[in-house]
Structure formats: structure tokens, C-alpha cells
Scaffold this motif. Structure first.
Motif, mmCIF file in Angstrom:
data_model
loop_
_atom_site.group_PDB
_atom_site.id
_atom_site.type_symbol
_atom_site.label_atom_id
_atom_site.label_comp_id
_atom_site.label_asym_id
_atom_site.label_seq_id
_atom_site.Cartn_x
_atom_site.Cartn_y
_atom_site.Cartn_z
ATOM 1 N N VAL A 120 0.933 -7.445 2.294
ATOM 2 C CA VAL A 120 1.266 -6.071 2.202
ATOM 3 C C VAL A 120 0.095 -5.155 1.575
ATOM 4 N N PRO A 160 -0.438 3.359 3.621
ATOM 5 C CA PRO A 160 -0.845 1.858 3.930
ATOM 6 C C PRO A 160 -2.127 1.798 4.012
ATOM 7 N N SER A 164 -2.104 -3.128 7.022
ATOM 8 C CA SER A 164 -0.879 -2.531 7.028
ATOM 9 C C SER A 164 -1.127 -1.225 7.805
ATOM 10 N N GLY A 175 3.774 1.893 8.717
ATOM 11 C CA GLY A 175 3.066 0.940 7.983
ATOM 12 C C GLY A 175 3.520 0.409 6.724
#
Length: 199
Positions: A120, A160, A164, A175
Motif C-alpha cells: 500500500v 496514491p 499504487s 489507486g
């Protein structure tokens, strides 16, 4: 949650939590986290690091007592993820009560950067400002019953980055996963959305 204070300004923690968003958003989240937080002596400034292993589970009709089920756009984000992030937070609270203040203000600004590991990647900034003002009161009745004018402002931006952002460009979408977007603490309020993207 298990935590150990290293000294008066630092803390090491490990926690396991569940958040149920089935009715409003069609998913439940299970999080196992570990990390460290550091605080200034007056408690207004905090920073830290956290490694979160998250499992987002879709709500299905068979598993729910209602007819709510997960929307297709939400189901796309229903998969495990690992978030490794650092944060910095400034908070000043002069309210006389945390839930039902009659006087005082709360200022809170938090910056989070995720992507030091895991899958992430984002930058997130959020700010909260609330104020309670007693109306038609004198100094002698400030703590008693009476009308209170309360107002609040919440603003945030999440963007993001890294993998991402590349996935958003290649595959579409924001994203940002459903469990990293903004929630305004009520199913009657709007969740965070793209600029001009409320539909």
C-alpha cells in the motif's frame, strides 16, 4: 491491544482489531498491527511507525442479517494488504468534555506516509477543527445547562504514490483502497471522493 511504555514519551504496541462496515460500505476489516509511537513532553506532538496486516472481507447476503451485499467496486478491494507507514500528528484540545463540550476547541492535524514496505502506497493529510461556544450564558452559569453553538470542519487529501499510483494509471480507479479512504464517522455522511467525482 498490548502496549509497553518505554519512558514517559514513547510507547511500543501490538494490537488486533475488527471494524464492521457491512451496512454502510459492504465490508468488514480485521487488522493486526505493531509499532512504536513517540510523544512530546506536553503531548501535543506525536509521531510513530506502524506495520499493519489488514484483511478486508466482503459482506455477503448469506453472512448478513440484512439484504446488504458488497458492491462490485468495493469487492475489488476485498483482499489482504500490508501497510507500513510513518505519521506525524499535532493535537491541541481545550474542550471541557470530549463528547459533549460546552466550551473550548479541538485542533488536530495528521500527516501519514505509507509505502516503506508492504503493498500500500500513499500520502495522506487530514485536519479537524471543532469549537463549542456557550450562548446566552454568564461566567457564573458557564458550567450549567443552556444552549451551545458548535461547529466543526474536517478536510483531508489522500494521494496514491509508487506502485499504487502506477496501478491506478494502468487499471483505472483511484489507486487508494477502500479501507484507506476517508470516513466521516456517520453512515449519513459522504465518504471521501475524487474531485468532481461524487456522481
Amino acid at each position: 491491544r498490548i502496549s509497553a511504555a518505554v519512558d514517559g514519551t514513547s510507547n511500543v504496541f501490538a494490537s488486533k482489531s475488527n471494524a464492521f462496515h457491512g451496512l454502510a460500505s459492504g465490508y468488514d476489516e480485521h487488522v493486526r498491527a505493531t509499532g512504536v509511537t513517540l510523544s512530546s513532553p506536553n503531548g501535543k506532538l506525536r509521531g510513530g511507525y506502524s506495520m499493519d496486516v489488514r484483511d478486508v472481507v466482503p459482506t455477503t447476503i448469506a453472512a448478513s442479517s440484512s439484504m446488504w451485499a458488497t458492491a462490485k467496486a468495493v469487492a475489488h478491494d476485498c483482499r489482504p494488504s500490508t501497510k507500513s507507514s510513518v505519521f506525524l500528528q499535532w493535537r491541541h484540545d481545550s474542550r471541557n468534555h470530549p463528547f459533549l463540550p460546552t466550551v473550548g476547541a479541538l485542533s488536530n492535524i495528521k500527516v501519514e506516509v505509507a509505502g516503506l514496505g508492504g503493498d500500500v502506497h500513499f500520502h495522506k493529510v487530514q485536519a479537524t477543527l471543532t469549537k463549542a461556544i456557550p450562548v446566552l450564558r454568564t461566567e457564573a452559569t458557564l458550567q450549567g445547562d443552556g444552549p451551545v453553538l458548535s461547529w466543526g470542519l474536517f478536510a483531508g487529501l489522500v494521494k496514491p504514490t509508487g506502485a499504487s499510483a502506477r496501478a491506478a494509471q494502468e487499471q483505472g480507479g483511484s489507486g487508494v483502497r477502500i479501507n484507506d479512504r476517508f470516513f466521516l464517522q456517520s453512515p449519513l455522511m459522504l465518504r471521501g471522493f475524487d474531485n468532481r467525482g461524487i456522481g
